[in-house]
Design a protein around this motif. Structure first.
Motif, mmCIF file in Angstrom:
data_model
loop_
_atom_site.group_PDB
_atom_site.id
_atom_site.type_symbol
_atom_site.label_atom_id
_atom_site.label_comp_id
_atom_site.label_asym_id
_atom_site.label_seq_id
_atom_site.Cartn_x
_atom_site.Cartn_y
_atom_site.Cartn_z
ATOM 1 N N ILE A 193 0.664 -1.269 -0.875
ATOM 2 C CA ILE A 193 -0.431 0.191 0.239
ATOM 3 C C ILE A 193 0.644 0.820 0.067
ATOM 4 N N ILE A 194 0.508 2.234 -1.365
ATOM 5 C CA ILE A 194 0.793 3.426 -0.970
ATOM 6 C C ILE A 194 0.576 4.673 -0.254
ATOM 7 N N LEU A 195 0.549 4.772 1.107
ATOM 8 C CA LEU A 195 -0.475 5.212 1.762
ATOM 9 C C LEU A 195 -0.636 7.140 2.272
ATOM 10 N N ASP A 196 -0.681 8.148 1.543
ATOM 11 C CA ASP A 196 -0.709 9.455 1.777
ATOM 12 C C ASP A 196 -1.300 10.040 3.098
ATOM 13 N N VAL A 197 -0.299 10.411 3.885
ATOM 14 C CA VAL A 197 -1.046 10.466 5.299
ATOM 15 C C VAL A 197 -1.587 11.922 5.526
ATOM 16 N N ILE A 198 -1.730 12.775 4.560
ATOM 17 C CA ILE A 198 -3.098 13.674 5.129
ATOM 18 C C ILE A 198 -3.787 13.811 3.817
ATOM 19 N N MET A 199 -5.508 13.086 4.323
ATOM 20 C CA MET A 199 -6.676 13.345 2.904
ATOM 21 C C MET A 199 -7.407 13.908 3.322
ATOM 22 N N LYS A 200 -8.904 13.389 3.858
ATOM 23 C CA LYS A 200 -9.703 14.030 4.191
ATOM 24 C C LYS A 200 -9.663 14.707 5.918
ATOM 25 N N THR A 201 -8.659 13.750 6.675
ATOM 26 C CA THR A 201 -8.142 14.769 7.995
ATOM 27 C C THR A 201 -6.859 15.018 7.857
ATOM 28 N N VAL A 202 -6.062 15.351 8.617
ATOM 29 C CA VAL A 202 -4.996 15.925 9.034
ATOM 30 C C VAL A 202 -3.660 14.480 9.336
ATOM 31 N N LEU A 203 -4.564 13.736 9.787
ATOM 32 C CA LEU A 203 -3.627 12.510 9.458
ATOM 33 C C LEU A 203 -4.911 10.741 9.419
ATOM 34 N N SER A 236 6.404 20.214 6.719
ATOM 35 C CA SER A 236 5.130 21.852 7.317
ATOM 36 C C SER A 236 5.305 21.511 8.732
ATOM 37 N N ASP A 237 3.976 22.081 9.496
ATOM 38 C CA ASP A 237 4.011 22.788 10.639
ATOM 39 C C ASP A 237 3.405 20.938 11.691
ATOM 40 N N TYR A 238 2.782 20.405 10.516
ATOM 41 C CA TYR A 238 2.552 19.412 10.639
ATOM 42 C C TYR A 238 2.961 18.649 10.890
ATOM 43 N N ALA A 239 4.153 18.167 10.964
ATOM 44 C CA ALA A 239 4.979 17.210 11.666
ATOM 45 C C ALA A 239 5.282 17.071 12.997
ATOM 46 N N ALA A 240 4.945 17.820 13.911
ATOM 47 C CA ALA A 240 4.753 17.959 14.773
ATOM 48 C C ALA A 240 3.615 17.380 16.535
ATOM 49 N N LEU A 241 2.356 16.768 14.397
ATOM 50 C CA LEU A 241 1.375 16.103 15.150
ATOM 51 C C LEU A 241 2.071 14.060 15.463
ATOM 52 N N PHE A 242 3.199 14.076 14.366
ATOM 53 C CA PHE A 242 3.169 12.877 14.118
ATOM 54 C C PHE A 242 3.305 12.261 15.401
ATOM 55 N N PRO A 243 2.745 11.453 15.556
ATOM 56 C CA PRO A 243 2.672 10.120 17.107
ATOM 57 C C PRO A 243 4.075 9.301 16.860
ATOM 58 N N THR A 244 4.932 8.845 17.852
ATOM 59 C CA THR A 244 6.184 8.171 17.506
ATOM 60 C C THR A 244 5.706 6.869 18.483
ATOM 61 N N ASP A 245 4.642 6.578 18.503
ATOM 62 C CA ASP A 245 4.756 5.253 19.227
ATOM 63 C C ASP A 245 5.042 4.338 18.363
ATOM 64 N N GLU A 246 4.596 3.420 19.113
ATOM 65 C CA GLU A 246 5.218 1.802 17.917
ATOM 66 C C GLU A 246 4.253 1.942 18.021
ATOM 67 N N TYR A 247 2.639 2.419 18.071
ATOM 68 C CA TYR A 247 1.873 1.597 16.784
ATOM 69 C C TYR A 247 1.849 2.209 15.453
ATOM 70 N N VAL A 248 2.125 3.484 14.840
ATOM 71 C CA VAL A 248 2.281 3.419 14.213
ATOM 72 C C VAL A 248 2.805 2.693 13.282
ATOM 73 N N ARG A 249 2.081 1.684 12.362
ATOM 74 C CA ARG A 249 2.991 0.671 11.796
ATOM 75 C C ARG A 249 3.484 1.446 10.109
ATOM 76 N N ILE A 250 4.440 1.426 10.385
ATOM 77 C CA ILE A 250 5.223 1.902 8.916
ATOM 78 C C ILE A 250 6.417 1.335 8.256
ATOM 79 N N ASP A 251 5.770 1.060 7.498
ATOM 80 C CA ASP A 251 7.109 0.282 6.935
ATOM 81 C C ASP A 251 8.181 0.818 5.982
ATOM 82 N N ASP A 252 8.281 2.128 5.399
ATOM 83 C CA ASP A 252 9.074 2.823 4.255
ATOM 84 C C ASP A 252 8.063 4.356 4.470
ATOM 85 N N PHE A 253 9.138 5.314 4.091
ATOM 86 C CA PHE A 253 8.160 6.417 5.024
ATOM 87 C C PHE A 253 9.053 7.228 3.361
#
Length: 124
Positions: free
Chosen positions: A50-60, A89-106
């Protein structure tokens, strides 16, 4: 067998360019415009990546979808390449750094075609 890639992004230009690159690279491509549609297509099409955009309908929206996938036994192992223009962008601060964000590449947009193909192949 052709590998199938699901692109989840609300930017039709990005979807079309990415689709063209992937199809030239020998992939089958399906797409969705937001996380809700993405989950439906995921269940119907069972893509390999899956190629997944972060910001669509909502910021996250993209992160929400990755979390929903993580709690879905059928799809929790489907690799995710997250794309965004968020890094600058300023959105970077909203990014959770917890383990539950399972992203394989960015990667940040725009992505060079060779880079895109290399990253998708690496996730398969």
């Amino acid at each position: 067998d052709m590998h199938k890639v699901l692109i989840v992004d609300d930017d039709p230009d990005f979807v079309e360019v990415t689709r063209a690159v992937l199809e030239r690279g020998g992939y089958q491509v399906v797409s969705a415009a937001d996380g809700d549609e993405g989950m439906r297509v995921l269940r119907d099409e069972a893509p390999d990546v899956i190629i997944l955009d972060v910001i669509m309908k909502t910021v996250l929206d993209g992160l929400d979808m990755s979390q929903r996938m993580a709690s879905d036994a059928l799809h929790r192992d489907t690799p995710i390449l997250m794309v965004t223009s968020i890094a600058n962008s300023d959105y970077a601060a909203l990014f959770p750094t917890d383990e539950y964000v399972r992203i394989d590449d960015f990667v940040s947009k725009p992505i060079a075609p060779d880079d895109l193909l290399r990253r998708v192949a690496a996730l398969l």
